[in-house]
Design an enzyme around this catalytic site. Structure first.
Site, PDB file in Angstrom:
ATOM      1  CG  ASP A  27     -85.388 -44.202  64.406  1.00  0.00           C
ATOM      2  OD1 ASP A  27     -84.415 -44.587  63.715  1.00  0.00           O
ATOM      3  OD2 ASP A  27     -85.284 -43.382  65.330  1.00  0.00           O
ATOM      4  CE  LYS A  36     -86.679 -43.165  68.757  1.00  0.00           C
ATOM      5  NZ  LYS A  36     -86.891 -42.614  67.400  1.00  0.00           N
ATOM      6  CE  LYS A  46     -83.390 -41.539  68.414  1.00  0.00           C
ATOM      7  NZ  LYS A  46     -83.745 -41.414  66.996  1.00  0.00           N
TER       8      LYS A  46
END
Lengths: 489, 299
Positions: B136, B199, B235
């Protein structure tokens, strides 16, 4: 180079379970009588007609039908209340009654919403989130004006007109009753209101509230029936003002009838609004606006955005997004909280919509319909759009009053303004663009009573609503909405 | 005009986006559909601990919890992954061995991204070598707000390269981008530069995931799929702590992207406390009563 179109699968494994709104708490009078002089009474000749649930064709209640003699009784009651009580009452007191009506609508909002959906077929989400709250808001708004008319008309005295005969349609039964009653009462008039014959029940529930409010008898009288009842009301010699919302055809008849009688009148009639989408618009949000513009309330909306104009360079993308969005619309039981599109209001209206869809295809339009399954019983129509149509097609010219959208493309601003105005109607319009200057320029040039910018089908009690050309005359809502109910001295 | 370049504009209307959210979130999810949704949410969770004070013990506890959400209740699925800081990757990898649960590591000087590109790439290579299945990263918001879009794009592409086989999630940190126009543009940049997932947030900046930001990112994914055929994951992270909100997000996914995205392969929740609330709801659906939070382990 053209890119291959990838499809999304909205037929998902995860489905929403039914989420039905309960009907346990509602009470409908059986039979539902006329509301005259503060009492529920049967008609003089004791005739009744049935009101049915368009979602399953089952009878909901017997409703008293008003004949000429009943209309006369109602008008007499209204006259008496006007002469003896309402026109003489202090404006602050009048306001109190109207506030009370508004509060009681809020208190019984759930009951109103369920009955509206049962009787008219509209999804509970709309009756709950739009019709009922807006109805209360109209009463609140005009209640506030009751003792402030000198500020609405500075330097003039605003006198009430007298007895108002009000005839309302079936697409927003309670809301239209609110639009009509609130300004009339606030300005000191008394009323005979006739709801549409397919949707009498929420207006009669409103009558119960009015009774509960201790509104002086005869200030509001509500009678039911079809065209004949309406005609008797329009022709009644002791009615001072006619307010009508409905078809252009009936509107023309009313105009002919009242001409030369000295009656004041306002007409809110049909529409064929242009919803205009420029290439600088926020596309995904505009697609929502198109959907809301035409499929809101099954398209039974006089100001529906039924003619979509898309700038040519984005048309392919917009239409593909629109079709995809239509796949996710949930058509079904109006009482299910997840329903987006409910039942068509009546068999007659369904037949009319089908006729136009048939005409559209025969005239060479390309049709697309949501791939939804429709219930067997009741009156239903899938959300529909047409491409490959032009200003010469009947489905572009005539008001269908159903979930049917006609799409055309355009290249220049001048072209789209010309086409938008090329209609006998002029009730509303929409423009979608990121450019403020375009919004101001278009809203001046399009001849329609309401132009929505980057939104559609939004209503507020403080905003005047009404049409140009065959869409009618007079305004409802806002300060302007007081005008038809006063004589200025 | 380049082939495949979108021909439409990307202005986002904030008011209408919010209105769409309100409509989607008013869907009424009851009975069977609620149970299915809650189980789906569980499978989509990236169970997260991102604290400066994280210990090896805490990470081990979290990993055990990931595979044993609520053993008193049979047939509960596992979460999708656990998400930790780089030094914890080996600990988590070992603890999760054989569970099928992925290890995700934040990287690229999370949460600010304020360090040199070389350092970031080094960090990414280190966590991948330590066994991280998912990385991430954060975008350089400063560069983005300066208008250096190519720079931001190149950085993402280089991180993607450094990821090798590991999946790359690109954190936009929408709370610092502020406008939906920016969120949309950053989403498009990230997907074009090679993101496997986009995300919303680090969870360290407020606001974190907001419903309208998530909607706009899902719409960006939809357009990217239409143009390229590539399915990018989504996400939301930070601020999703209640089952109800998570189910509302599933509704949004269902009606924006459809079937394929209703899977942990393409949709995840970054959350630390969401799992317990979901489990509590699942137990309630089965027993008819809510139990006290004391009956659900807090690891």
């Amino acid at each position: 180079m053209k890119t291959e179109v990838k499809t999304l699968d909205f037929n998902t494994d995860w489905e929403y379970s039914p989420a039905l709104e309960s009907t346990d708490h509602i009470h409908i009078q059986e039979p539902t009588d006329l509301f005259i002089s503060g009492e529920f009474i049967p008609g003089v000749r004791g005739k009744y007609f049935e009101t049915i649930n368009p979602a399953n064709e089952e009878k909901i209640a017997n409703v008293a039908e008003a004949e000429k003699a009943d209309v006369d009784l109602a008008v007499k009651a209204a006259r008496k209340a006007y002469d003896n009580v309402w026109s003489k009452m202090k404006p602050t007191e009048r306001g109190k009654y109207i506030f009370r009506i508004a509060r009681l609508i809020q208190e019984r909002a759930r009951e109103f919403a369920v009955i509206e959906s049962l009787d008219g077929g509209k999804p509970i989400r709309e009756s709950r989130d739009v019709d009922v709250p807006l109805s209360a808001a109209h009463f609140f708004y005009y209640a506030g004006w009751a003792d402030k008319l000198e500020y609405a008309f500075p330097g003039r005295d605003a006198h009430p007109v007298g007895v108002a005969g009000q005839i309302i349609p079936w697409n927003f039964p309670l809301l239209m009753a609110a639009w009509k009653l609130a300004p009339a009462l606030a300005t000191g008039n008394t009323v005979v209101l006739k709801p549409a014959e397919t949707t009498p029940l929420t207006a009669m529930k409103l009558a119960e509230i009015i009774q509960e409010c201790d509104l002086p008898p005869g200030v509001v009288n509500i009678i039911n029936g079809g065209g004949n009842t309406g005609q008797a009301l329009v022709e009644h010699a002791d009615v001072d003002k006619i307010a009508f919302t409905g078809s252009t055809e009936v509107g023309k008849f009313i105009m002919k009838t009242v001409v030369g009688t000295g009656k004041k009148y306002t007409l809110e009639l049909g529409g064929k609004a242009a919803n205009i989408l420029f290439d600088d618009a926020p596309v995904d949000q505009a697609v929502e606006g198109i959907v809301n513009g035409i499929f809101f309330n099954q398209g039974h909306v006089c100001c529906a955005g039924s003619r979509l104009f898309v700038q040519e360079n984005i048309a392919e993308n917009v239409i593909s997004k629109l079709k995809e969005r239509m796949e996710t619309l949930i058509v079904g039981d109006p009482l299910d909280k997840n329903t987006d599109i409910g039942a068509i209001n009546s068999k007659i209206q369904l037949d009319k919509i089908k006729m136009y869809v048939d005409i559209g295809q025969k005239e060479g339009g390309s049709i697309f319909q949501s791939p939804c399954s429709l219930p067997k019983m009741g009156y239903w129509h899938a959300p529909t759009l047409f491409t490959d149509v032009s200003q010469s097609h009947r489905i572009v010219q005539e008001e269908i009053f159903g979930p049917v959208l006609a799409i055309q493309t355009f290249r220049t601003v001048d072209e789209v303004i010309m086409k938008a105005n090329n209609t006998p109607y002029g009730l509303s319009g929409g423009v979608w663009t990121d450019k403020g200057s375009k919004i101001f320029s278009l809203s001046k040039k399009i001849r329609a009573g309401v132009i929505w910018a980057n939104t559609f089908n939004k209503f507020d009690p403080s905003a005047p609503f009404g049409g140009y050309k065959e869409s009618g005359l007079g305004r409802e809502g806002g300060v302007e909405g007081l005008m038809p109910y006063v004589n200025l001295v | 005009m380049q082939s495949g370049t979108p021909t439409y504009t990307r202005n986002i209307d904030q008011v209408n986006a919010q209105e769409r959210v309100t409509k989607l979130f008013s869907r009424s999810i009851k009975k069977e559909s609620k149970i299915v949704a809650l189980n789906t949410v569980l499978r989509m969770i990236d169970l997260t601990t991102l604290e400066g004070k994280d210990s090896q013990g805490k990470v081990k506890q979290l990993c055990y919890k990931a595979a044993h959400l609520h053993d008193q209740f049979s047939n509960l699925p596992n979460v999708a992954a656990i998400c930790v800081y780089p030094p914890m990757v080996p600990v988590a990898k070992k603890a999760l061995n054989g569970t099928g649960i992925n290890v995700a590591s934040v990287a690229t000087a999370f949460p600010s991204g304020m360090t040199s590109l070389d350092t970031k790439l080094e960090e990414v290579k280190t966590v991948v070598a330590a066994g991280a299945d998912e990385v991430d990263m954060v975008i350089s918001r400063g560069k983005f707000l300066q208008g250096e879009y190519d720079w931001v794009s190149d950085e993402i592409a280089k991180v993607k390269e450094a990821c090798g086989e590991a999946h790359l999630k690109v954190i936009l940190e929408s709370g610092e981008l502020v406008t939906l126009d920016n969120v949309r543009l950053a989403s498009d940049l990230a997907m074009a530069a090679g993101a496997d997932f986009i995300k919303t947030s680090t969870g360290k900046v407020s606001p974190a995931a907001t419903p309208s930001v998530v909607l706009i990112m899902l719409e960006a994914i939809r357009d990217f799929y239409k143009q390229t055929g590539k399915k990018i994951g989504m996400k939301p992270a930070g601020g999703v702590s209640k089952a109800k909100l998570a189910v509302q997000y599933l509704v949004m996914v269902r009606e924006t992207l459809g079937q394929d995205w209703l899977s942990p392969d393409l949709f995840r929740f970054g959350a630390s406390s969401l799992a317990n609330d979901v489990i509590m709801q699942i137990v309630k659906q089965s027993t008819g009563v809510y139990q006290s939070t004391n009956y659900f382990s807090i690891d």
